[in-house]
Design a protein around this motif. Sequence first.
Motif, short mmCIF file in Angstrom:
data_model
loop_
_atom_site.label_atom_id
_atom_site.label_comp_id
_atom_site.label_asym_id
_atom_site.label_seq_id
_atom_site.Cartn_x
_atom_site.Cartn_y
_atom_site.Cartn_z
N LEU A 113 -16.46 -54.61 32.25
CA LEU A 113 -15.74 -54.98 33.46
C LEU A 113 -16.65 -54.84 34.66
CD1 LEU A 113 -13.11 -55.72 34.99
CD2 LEU A 113 -12.58 -53.27 35.05
N VAL A 114 -16.74 -55.90 35.45
CA VAL A 114 -17.51 -55.90 36.70
C VAL A 114 -16.53 -55.97 37.86
CG1 VAL A 114 -19.24 -57.09 38.08
CG2 VAL A 114 -19.43 -57.08 35.58
N ILE A 115 -16.64 -55.01 38.79
CA ILE A 115 -15.81 -55.03 39.99
C ILE A 115 -16.71 -55.44 41.15
CG2 ILE A 115 -14.41 -53.66 41.57
CD1 ILE A 115 -13.45 -52.04 39.21
N SER A 116 -16.47 -56.66 41.64
CA SER A 116 -17.32 -57.31 42.63
C SER A 116 -16.57 -57.40 43.96
CB SER A 116 -17.67 -58.72 42.11
OG SER A 116 -18.51 -59.42 42.98
N ALA A 117 -17.15 -56.89 45.02
CA ALA A 117 -16.47 -56.89 46.31
C ALA A 117 -16.15 -58.32 46.77
CB ALA A 117 -17.32 -56.19 47.36
N HIS A 118 -17.13 -59.20 46.60
CA HIS A 118 -16.99 -60.60 47.02
C HIS A 118 -17.29 -61.51 45.83
CE1 HIS A 118 -18.60 -58.15 50.47
NE2 HIS A 118 -17.40 -58.50 50.93
N SER A 119 -16.97 -62.77 45.98
CA SER A 119 -17.02 -63.66 44.81
C SER A 119 -18.42 -64.07 44.37
CB SER A 119 -16.19 -64.92 45.10
OG SER A 119 -16.72 -65.62 46.21
N LYS B 4 -6.14 -52.83 30.49
CA LYS B 4 -6.05 -54.01 29.63
C LYS B 4 -7.41 -54.31 28.98
CE LYS B 4 -5.20 -59.01 29.73
NZ LYS B 4 -4.88 -60.18 30.61
N VAL B 5 -8.47 -54.24 29.78
CA VAL B 5 -9.81 -54.56 29.27
C VAL B 5 -10.37 -53.45 28.39
CG1 VAL B 5 -12.20 -55.01 29.98
CG2 VAL B 5 -10.30 -56.07 31.23
N GLN B 6 -10.08 -52.18 28.74
CA GLN B 6 -10.65 -51.03 28.02
C GLN B 6 -12.18 -51.19 27.90
OE1 GLN B 6 -9.14 -48.13 26.72
NE2 GLN B 6 -7.32 -48.77 27.87
N PRO B 7 -12.86 -51.26 29.04
CA PRO B 7 -14.29 -51.58 29.01
C PRO B 7 -15.15 -50.49 28.38
CG PRO B 7 -13.63 -50.89 31.20
CD PRO B 7 -12.37 -51.04 30.40
N ALA B 8 -16.17 -50.93 27.65
CA ALA B 8 -17.18 -50.00 27.15
C ALA B 8 -18.05 -49.50 28.30
CB ALA B 8 -18.04 -50.67 26.09
N PHE B 9 -18.22 -50.35 29.31
CA PHE B 9 -18.90 -49.93 30.54
C PHE B 9 -18.38 -50.77 31.70
CE2 PHE B 9 -21.66 -53.23 28.78
CZ PHE B 9 -21.94 -54.04 29.88
N MET B 10 -18.57 -50.22 32.90
CA MET B 10 -18.16 -50.90 34.13
C MET B 10 -19.36 -51.04 35.04
SD MET B 10 -14.58 -48.76 34.75
CE MET B 10 -14.29 -49.48 36.38
N MET B 11 -19.28 -51.97 35.98
CA MET B 11 -20.35 -52.17 36.96
C MET B 11 -19.74 -52.40 38.34
SD MET B 11 -23.17 -54.58 35.06
CE MET B 11 -24.36 -53.81 33.96
N SER B 12 -20.42 -51.85 39.35
CA SER B 12 -20.05 -52.15 40.73
C SER B 12 -21.24 -51.86 41.63
CB SER B 12 -18.80 -51.35 41.14
OG SER B 12 -18.18 -51.95 42.28
N HIS B 13 -20.99 -51.71 42.93
CA HIS B 13 -22.05 -51.67 43.93
C HIS B 13 -22.65 -50.27 44.11
CE1 HIS B 13 -20.99 -55.73 45.56
NE2 HIS B 13 -19.83 -55.43 45.01
N SER B 14 -23.64 -50.18 44.98
CA SER B 14 -24.22 -48.89 45.32
C SER B 14 -23.19 -48.04 46.07
CB SER B 14 -25.48 -49.07 46.19
OG SER B 14 -25.18 -49.79 47.37
#
Length: 243
Positions: free
Chosen positions: A7-13, A107-117
């Motif tokens: 799962l990637v949580i991105s501030a902007h598109s 829902k996703v149950q991610p193995a890892f997540m990503m986001s910003h600094s």
Amino acid sequence: MADKTALVISAHSADFVWRCGGAIALHAARGYDVTVACLSYGERGESAKLWKNEGMTLDRVKTERRAEAENAAEALGVADIQFFDLGDYPLDLDRDAKFRIVDLIRKVQPAFMMSHSKYDPYNTDHMYATEIALETRMIAQAWGHNPGEKVLGAPQLYLFEPHQTEQMGWKPDVFLDISPVWEKKRAAIECMKGQEHLWAYYTNVAENRGNHFRRNSGGQSGGRAATHAEGFQSVFPRCVDEL
């Protein structure tokens, strides 16, 4: 692992494209279902080229930004991209919006997540998105939140590279070789027509990180000949059986 997800949580598109497009494409090619959550379109603060067009409206900017992101997601092999449309400059989430993200994480149950600094004085939306990622990750782990649902385990949160690392306190401890999927990332970058001024910059970043990958994997004494890479900073300890 049976269901490989991220799962990637991105501030902007557009953020997910510049900063972790290679990781997305690489893991998608390896069978991961990668979900991208765009908290906003970046319609107010990151769409200057679009706003210079005569007669531009907020809705038109959002429509164009969404189309760009959808095209980029397709180029990278994203399994699902979701647009929360929460507004930018500033990005601000109420309790209900946070719970929507918690629902997605469970829902996703991610193995890892990503986001910003964690820190970004040039764009506080970015560091706020990571604050949200950490908070919603925590809530998703809580057995008392919507009892009966499957709770989240402990996925690593990787912080992807900000625009000026020396100003952000961002220190990468992971380099990922994205050479096999570089052309996919470049194709996704070129989908972001509203921010064409960043195309060359993030190409250079990937090439420089490829150099760092080569050096840290052994350099001229057997290092892998990576041409492009991405750097990440992990938030939580990694549990291993051997080094």
